[in-house]
Design a protein around this motif. Structure first.
Motif, PDB file in Angstrom:
ATOM      1  N   GLU A 267       0.830  -1.211   0.000  1.00 16.22           N
ATOM      2  CA  GLU A 267       0.000   0.000   0.000  1.00 16.22           C
ATOM      3  C   GLU A 267       0.860   1.255   0.000  1.00 16.22           C
ATOM      4  O   GLU A 267       0.531   2.242  -0.671  1.00 16.22           O
ATOM      5  N   TRP A 268       1.979   1.215   0.737  1.00 20.28           N
ATOM      6  CA  TRP A 268       2.881   2.370   0.733  1.00 20.28           C
ATOM      7  C   TRP A 268       3.431   2.603  -0.675  1.00 20.28           C
ATOM      8  O   TRP A 268       3.536   3.746  -1.130  1.00 20.28           O
ATOM      9  N   LEU A 269       3.795   1.539  -1.356  1.00 18.68           N
ATOM     10  CA  LEU A 269       4.309   1.673  -2.713  1.00 18.68           C
ATOM     11  C   LEU A 269       3.251   2.265  -3.639  1.00 18.68           C
ATOM     12  O   LEU A 269       3.539   3.152  -4.451  1.00 18.68           O
ATOM     13  N   ASP A 270       2.016   1.778  -3.519  1.00 16.50           N
ATOM     14  CA  ASP A 270       0.930   2.290  -4.353  1.00 16.50           C
ATOM     15  C   ASP A 270       0.668   3.766  -4.056  1.00 16.50           C
ATOM     16  O   ASP A 270       0.493   4.575  -4.980  1.00 16.50           O
ATOM     17  N   LYS A 271       0.636   4.119  -2.774  1.00 19.49           N
ATOM     18  CA  LYS A 271       0.395   5.515  -2.397  1.00 19.49           C
ATOM     19  C   LYS A 271       1.530   6.413  -2.875  1.00 19.49           C
ATOM     20  O   LYS A 271       1.297   7.525  -3.355  1.00 19.49           O
TER      21      LYS A 271
END
Length: 211
Positions: free
Chosen positions: A189-193
């Motif tokens: 999720e951090w990568l996507d954000k």
């Protein structure tokens, strides 16, 4: 170190950065041209390091105020999204960080929030031209000008702090502090954000420049 020894050492180092290319057979000269491979590798390494550093300081660990010490300011302003943002803003208000709270469109993501109906403090829920960071920044800046506010505390998720404050600063001339609403995200999720915020930040700096 003797001068001739120093010359030999310098020549040896320069030789590593150049390669010889022979000219035509009837040419008595050799042309020295730089070996671009090392230079290309260096550029790639510098760009990669810069990208990682900016990602970290913009989206992972941006400069923010502690919720216990933030304020006082003229208003706490929320960038709508994760529900934790509203609860963080309300906590700031209860701690006396400001007398005014701004919740664009009166919503938390797709859900209307009852905070716009509270009588505990002054709440403003202006409508925005577009339901995105740019539209919210524009509405907040316009309201701040109408109300004569100077200092603002922006509340949003940590990964969104840099872009939100950047766009708000294009619409408001006064000091802007930021408080991060902590959101529990996994590595993916951090990568996507981060990817989403990179795209939004680049758009804000180029296509959407200005308020």
């Amino acid at each position: 170190l003797r001068l001739d020894e120093l010359g030999h050492r310098v020549s040896a180092q320069v030789g590593k950065r150049f390669r010889l290319r022979a000219g035509p057979r009837d040419c008595n000269h050799c042309v020295e041209i730089p070996d671009s491979q090392e230079g290309d590798d260096l550029v790639v390494a510098v760009v990669a390091v810069a990208f990682i550093a900016l990602t970290f300081f913009w989206f992972v660990a941006p400069p923010v105020e502690d919720i216990d010490t933030a304020g006082p300011a003229d208003a706490v302003v929320v960038f709508v999204g994760d529900p934790d943002r509203i609860s963080t803003a309300v906590e700031l208000m209860e701690r006396g960080a400001a007398e005014n709270l701004v919740v664009p469109n009166g919503r938390t993501g797709e859900t209307e929030t009852p905070v716009c109906d509270t009588s505990e403090f002054n709440v403003f829920c202006p409508e925005t031209e577009s339901v995105d960071t740019e539209g919210e920044a524009r509405a907040i800046g316009q309201l701040a000008e109408e109300q004569g506010w100077s200092s603002l505390i922006a509340v949003t998720s940590r990964y969104h702090v840099h872009r939100a404050t950047y766009q708000l600063a294009t619409c408001h001339d006064g000091p802007i502090a930021a408080v991060a609403a902590e959101t529990d995200l996994g590595g993916r999720e951090w990568l996507d954000k981060s990817a989403h915020e990179w795209a939004g930040t680049l758009a804000a700096m180029t296509i959407q420049r200005g308020c």
